[in-house]
Structure formats: structure tokens, C-alpha cells
Design an enzyme around this catalytic site. Structure first.
Site, mmCIF file in Angstrom:
data_model
loop_
_atom_site.group_PDB
_atom_site.id
_atom_site.type_symbol
_atom_site.label_atom_id
_atom_site.label_comp_id
_atom_site.label_asym_id
_atom_site.label_seq_id
_atom_site.Cartn_x
_atom_site.Cartn_y
_atom_site.Cartn_z
ATOM 1 N N GLU A 39 0.838 -1.205 0.000
ATOM 2 C CA GLU A 39 0.000 0.000 0.000
ATOM 3 C C GLU A 39 0.872 1.254 0.000
ATOM 4 O O GLU A 39 1.858 1.338 0.748
ATOM 5 C CB GLU A 39 -0.895 -0.039 1.243
ATOM 6 C CG GLU A 39 -2.311 0.355 0.973
ATOM 7 C CD GLU A 39 -3.032 -0.572 0.000
ATOM 8 O OE1 GLU A 39 -3.088 -0.221 -1.206
ATOM 9 O OE2 GLU A 39 -3.546 -1.600 0.425
ATOM 10 N N THR A 41 2.848 2.075 -2.218
ATOM 11 C CA THR A 41 4.145 1.775 -2.821
ATOM 12 C C THR A 41 4.134 2.080 -4.315
ATOM 13 O O THR A 41 5.167 2.413 -4.887
ATOM 14 C CB THR A 41 4.535 0.294 -2.613
ATOM 15 O OG1 THR A 41 3.394 -0.528 -2.881
ATOM 16 C CG2 THR A 41 5.009 0.049 -1.193
ATOM 17 N N ASP A 42 2.948 1.977 -4.964
ATOM 18 C CA ASP A 42 2.935 2.073 -6.445
ATOM 19 C C ASP A 42 3.470 3.406 -6.956
ATOM 20 O O ASP A 42 4.271 3.441 -7.891
ATOM 21 C CB ASP A 42 1.556 1.736 -7.045
ATOM 22 C CG ASP A 42 0.425 2.663 -6.640
ATOM 23 O OD1 ASP A 42 0.611 3.516 -5.736
ATOM 24 O OD2 ASP A 42 -0.672 2.547 -7.242
ATOM 25 N N GLY A 131 -11.938 2.181 -1.322
ATOM 26 C CA GLY A 131 -10.614 1.586 -1.472
ATOM 27 C C GLY A 131 -10.624 0.367 -2.379
ATOM 28 O O GLY A 131 -9.678 -0.414 -2.388
ATOM 29 N N LEU A 132 -11.707 0.183 -3.159
ATOM 30 C CA LEU A 132 -11.775 -0.958 -4.076
ATOM 31 C C LEU A 132 -11.657 -0.499 -5.530
ATOM 32 O O LEU A 132 -11.976 -1.232 -6.461
ATOM 33 C CB LEU A 132 -13.079 -1.745 -3.870
ATOM 34 C CG LEU A 132 -13.280 -2.295 -2.459
ATOM 35 C CD1 LEU A 132 -14.600 -3.047 -2.352
ATOM 36 C CD2 LEU A 132 -12.124 -3.207 -2.048
ATOM 37 N N SER A 134 -13.254 1.822 -7.458
ATOM 38 C CA SER A 134 -14.395 2.055 -8.353
ATOM 39 C C SER A 134 -14.022 3.126 -9.383
ATOM 40 O O SER A 134 -14.464 3.080 -10.534
ATOM 41 C CB SER A 134 -15.617 2.500 -7.558
ATOM 42 O OG SER A 134 -15.324 3.663 -6.823
ATOM 43 N N SER A 135 -13.171 4.064 -8.992
ATOM 44 C CA SER A 135 -12.836 5.161 -9.908
ATOM 45 C C SER A 135 -12.067 4.650 -11.128
ATOM 46 O O SER A 135 -12.420 4.968 -12.272
ATOM 47 C CB SER A 135 -12.009 6.222 -9.179
ATOM 48 O OG SER A 135 -10.774 5.675 -8.756
ATOM 49 N N GLU A 167 -5.993 9.248 -15.365
ATOM 50 C CA GLU A 167 -6.690 9.480 -14.094
ATOM 51 C C GLU A 167 -6.107 10.640 -13.284
ATOM 52 O O GLU A 167 -6.754 11.178 -12.381
ATOM 53 C CB GLU A 167 -6.757 8.178 -13.276
ATOM 54 C CG GLU A 167 -7.830 8.267 -12.205
ATOM 55 C CD GLU A 167 -8.263 6.945 -11.597
ATOM 56 O OE1 GLU A 167 -8.173 5.906 -12.276
ATOM 57 O OE2 GLU A 167 -8.710 6.964 -10.444
ATOM 58 N N ASP A 178 -4.116 0.432 -9.947
ATOM 59 C CA ASP A 178 -5.528 0.109 -10.148
ATOM 60 C C ASP A 178 -5.852 -0.128 -11.618
ATOM 61 O O ASP A 178 -6.574 -1.064 -11.966
ATOM 62 C CB ASP A 178 -6.407 1.243 -9.607
ATOM 63 C CG ASP A 178 -6.110 1.522 -8.145
ATOM 64 O OD1 ASP A 178 -5.396 0.708 -7.528
ATOM 65 O OD2 ASP A 178 -6.570 2.552 -7.632
#
Ligand code: NG1
Length: 411
Positions: A39, A41-42, A131-132, A134-135, A167, A178
Site C-alpha cells: 500500500e 508503494t505504487d 478503497g476498491l 471504483s474510480s 486518471e 488500479d
């Protein structure tokens, strides 16, 4: 991008007929995701380990012969959007969902001069601001639709990089996790994702493992209140990197100047790197650095634990990740801590917040023998106590590692 099983439920077709008229010609779909570990980290170019969910965004659409995009949403809270495709499309007000529709259109117009729009209806069962992701599911589903009808290539890896850039339009300086997992995921697999260049290593999720997703019910809207906190974390990580890299070069701990997190992490072991950091960083910068570097090491270890089907070892890494996100990265909340504790009390091998934090969901690891108890304990000790048992299937479910986005012709 392989087309998954045709999916065009009656409700979406009926909504299309009602809002647009007639029948759609295509269906674009992109899943949400749950990040298992790795988390924050990306955006530091360090690895993540997510999997795509069985929940997705679907758009039934019909191309137009002009550059208008008209998109309706079956959820009442989200007003219809309508705009012309052009490079640098002026955004709606900050926080408007329509910006996630404009984002890929603007980016694809800038890069590939696309012009053809569509009219469509969007339906989603990915919980919003939880946090899943959706965006990114919206960004990917719209992007994929526009790419196909304008004959732009959409090979998952390169397209994921385009969508990650797209994004940024909404103002959150997110990383590339994501978009990559939503486009590139494989059925029954999680993926270790590395960046610059983007690579996905697919890892089979053991059949006995159950990743439970539990929504705290507290929204974490990164296009609104959480945006500044998220962007600040990214800035702090960049600052910490500059300080440590400069120090490492000056005192000659390493022979050359390392300008990125992956270079630093590859040049020395985590212990030595953290000792070097303690020489130059204090307070929050030291905490952020320690989280990022230790989390990257946990991702590597977690991949090995999954290959070895070591549920206890993987769970312990999730626990350590949550502790680090809470005490060093300061992105947990009382609700997230409570759900994590309740999941463990119910017998989970480990649990942690997932996504950016500040609210949203927890992911807990159970196996087929403990999953019942984990779910029951969460219902009794969290959801019933807070009178949140309505729509419980949306708040609490077992994640099914699913395949990535698809675009298909209907009929
Ligand atoms: P969520 O909170 O699920 O939208 C965000 C970022 C990711 C990553 C995580 C933290 C976007 C679109 N997503 O995910 O890139 O940085 O936070 O690990 O900004």
C-alpha cells in the site's frame, strides 16, 4: 484483453432503452480490485500485489458519428454527463463523478486524436469510495470503449499506463496499480505488479484461501477530502527519497547516486537502508520512508508465501502492513482498526486496511475452515452493533479473484 462471458443483464438493457432508446451495440466492462498487500508503494515505483474482483463497472453503449459522449448512470446519485471529446476537456467541479468519464476521453484525444463519441448507460456494483478502486474501473471501462470505437490499440500493459496518466486529470496523484490490475488481471490469480516498466506476474490464489472484504462504512473520497492527505503522502515520500539518496551517495554507502526507490532497495538490504535513513530523516519523513521500504519487502515475501500456500505467513505480513500503515503512514482510522481487530478475533490469519486508507475497506485472510467464523464475527461485532446489516452483501463479501476488463460486441 480476452472477452469474458457475455454479460448484459436485462436491467442494463432496459435502462439503455429507457435513457438512450433502442438497443446497445457494445458492452465495456472493467472490474474493481482489492489490494492484498503493498500500500502506497505504487507511486514510489515499488511493487504491489492486488487481485481483480467479481464486481465491476459495465457500460452498454452505441457509438455516435460525432464527438459527443453522453453517459447515464443507473445509480441516482450520479447525474448524466455530456461533453465533446477534445484534448484538455475542461473538468467539472472537483469531486464530480463525470471527471472520471472525461479523464480517459481527454487523454486519448491528446495522445491519439480520437474523435468518435458514444451514448451509453453505466451500471456498477463496485462499492464507491471504499478503497476498491471504483474510480479506475470507470476510467478503464470508458477508456476501453473509446479506444475500441476509435480503433486505438488497447493491449493491457501499455493501455494501463495511458489510463494511469488519464486518471491524474481528477487531481489525485495516484500510482498505476488500479488501472493495471483492472485491465490485466487473470481469473483465479492475484498479480504482483512492478512499475517502470509495468509488468504483471500472475500468481495462483490457493483454492482454500478466502480474502474477506469488509467495508467500514466510512467513505474515503479521494476526489474530495482525502485528496490533499493522499497527495501530501506522495510529496513526503519524494522528499524522503531525495534526502536518503543524497546521504547514501555522500557517505559512500553505495557507489553511485540512486535516484529512485527501486534503485535504493536493490542496492542494499532493508536494515542498512533504514539505518541510513535514520541518519538524515526525523519525524513524519522517517515514518513515511520506513513504511514504504518495509512494505516493499513485505510484498516480495508475500508473493513467496502465496506460492508456498502458507496462509499463516501471508496473514502475519498483512498484520505487519496494517501496523505500518497505522503508525508510520498515518492512513488508518478508528473504524479500520476496529474491523481489523474483529476479523482477527473471528479467526482471520491476518487483516489490514486496503486501498489508500482514511476510511473504506479492510481485507482479511481466512481459509475455507475459518471463513464462516470470520464473517459471523464481523456481522455480530461490527455490523449489528452499528445497525449496518442492511445491504450486508455489499459491505461484506468474499473476494473472487477475477479476470480483467473486456470489450465485446452485443447481438
Ligand atoms: P484507492 O484508494 O483504492 O483508490 C489509491 C490509488 C492507488 C494506490 C493506493 C494506495 C488511485 C486511482 N489509486 O487506491 O494508486 O496508491 O491508493 O496503495 O489514485
Amino acid at each position: 484483453m480476452t472477452a469474458s462471458a457475455p454479460f448484459a443483464p436485462d436491467a442494463l438493457l432496459a435502462a439503455f432503452d429507457d435513457r438512450v432508446g433502442g438497443v446497445p451495440t457494445h458492452l465495456s466492462r472493467a472490474p474493481g480490485r482489492v489490494n492484498l498487500i503493498g500500500e502506497h508503494t505504487d507511486y514510489n515505483d515499488l511493487p504491489v500485489f492486488p487481485m481483480a474482483l467479481q464486481r465491476d463497472v459495465r457500460i452498454a453503449l452505441r457509438p455516435r458519428d460525432d464527438s459527443l459522449v453522453v453517459l447515464h448512470n443507473t445509480a441516482e446519485d450520479f447525474p448524466s454527463v455530456e461533453f465533446e471529446i477534445e484534448p484538455d476537456i475542461p473538468p467539472y467541479v472537483q469531486g464530480a463523478w463525470g471527471n472520471y468519464v472525461k479523464a480517459p476521453a481527454s487523454e486519448l484525444a491528446r495522445r491519439f486524436a480520437i474523435w468518435r463519441g458514444f451514448e451509453g448507460v453505466l451500471q456498477s456494483d463496485v462499492p464507491v469510495a471504499s478503497g476498491l478502486s471504483s474510480s479506475s474501473a470507470v476510467v478503464n471501462a470508458v477508456g476501453l470503449a473509446l479506444a475500441h470505437i476509435n480503433e486505438v490499440g488497447s493491449e493491457p500493459r501499455s493501455f494501463a499506463e495511458v489510463m494511469a496518466d488519464a486518471e491524474q486529470y481528477v487531481g489525485t496523484r495516484g500510482g498505476g496499480m488500479d488501472q493495471a490490475i483492472s485491465l490485466g488481471a487473470r481469473n483465479r490469480h492475484a498479480a504482483k505488479i512492478t512499475f517502470s516498466p509495468l509488468r504483471l506476474r500472475h500468481v495462483n490464489v490457493p483454492d482454500d484461501w478466502c480474502f474477506v472484504v469488509a467495508d467500514t462504512g466510512k467513505r474515503a473520497e479521494k476526489s474530495k477530502a482525502a485528496m490533499a492527505a493522499y497527495n501530501l503522502r506522495r510529496k513526503e515520500c519524494e522528499e524522503a527519497l531525495r534526502e536518503v539518496a543524497g546521504h547514501v551517495a555522500t557517505v559512500n554507502i553505495s557507489e553511485k547516486l540512486h535516484t529512485s526507490y527501486p534503485e535504493l532497495v536493490a542496492a542494499m538490504d532493508t536494515g542498512t537502508l533504514l539505518e541510513a535513513a535514520e541518519d538524515v530523516l526525523t519525524g513524519n519523513l522517517l515514518r513515511r520512508f520506513r513504511h514504504v521500504v518495509s512494505e516493499a519487502a513485505r510484498v516480495e515475501e508475500a508473493v513467496d508465501r502465496m506460492y508456498a500456500a502458507d496462509v499463516t505467513g501471508f496473514g502475519a505480513l498483512m498484520d505487519a502492513s496494517h501496523a505500518s500503515l497505522r503508525t508510520d503512514f498515518h492512513v488508518s482510522s478508528s473504524e479500520l482498526d476496529e474491523v481489523v481487530a474483529v476479523a482477527r478475533e473471528g479467526g482471520a490469519a491476518g487483516a489490514r486496511l486496503t486501498g489508500a486508507g482514511f476510511g473504506g475497506c479492510v481485507v482479511a485472510l481466512a481459509d475455507r475452515w475459518t471463513v464462516g467464523s470470520v464473517l459471523e464475527t464481523l456481522v455480530a461485532e461490527y455490523y449489528e452493533r452499528r445497525q449496518m446489516v442492511d445491504r450486508i452483501d455489499d459491505r461484506l463479501f468474499v473476494a473472487v479473484p477475477s479476470s480483467g476488463a473486456s470489450f465485446q460486441e452485443l447481438g
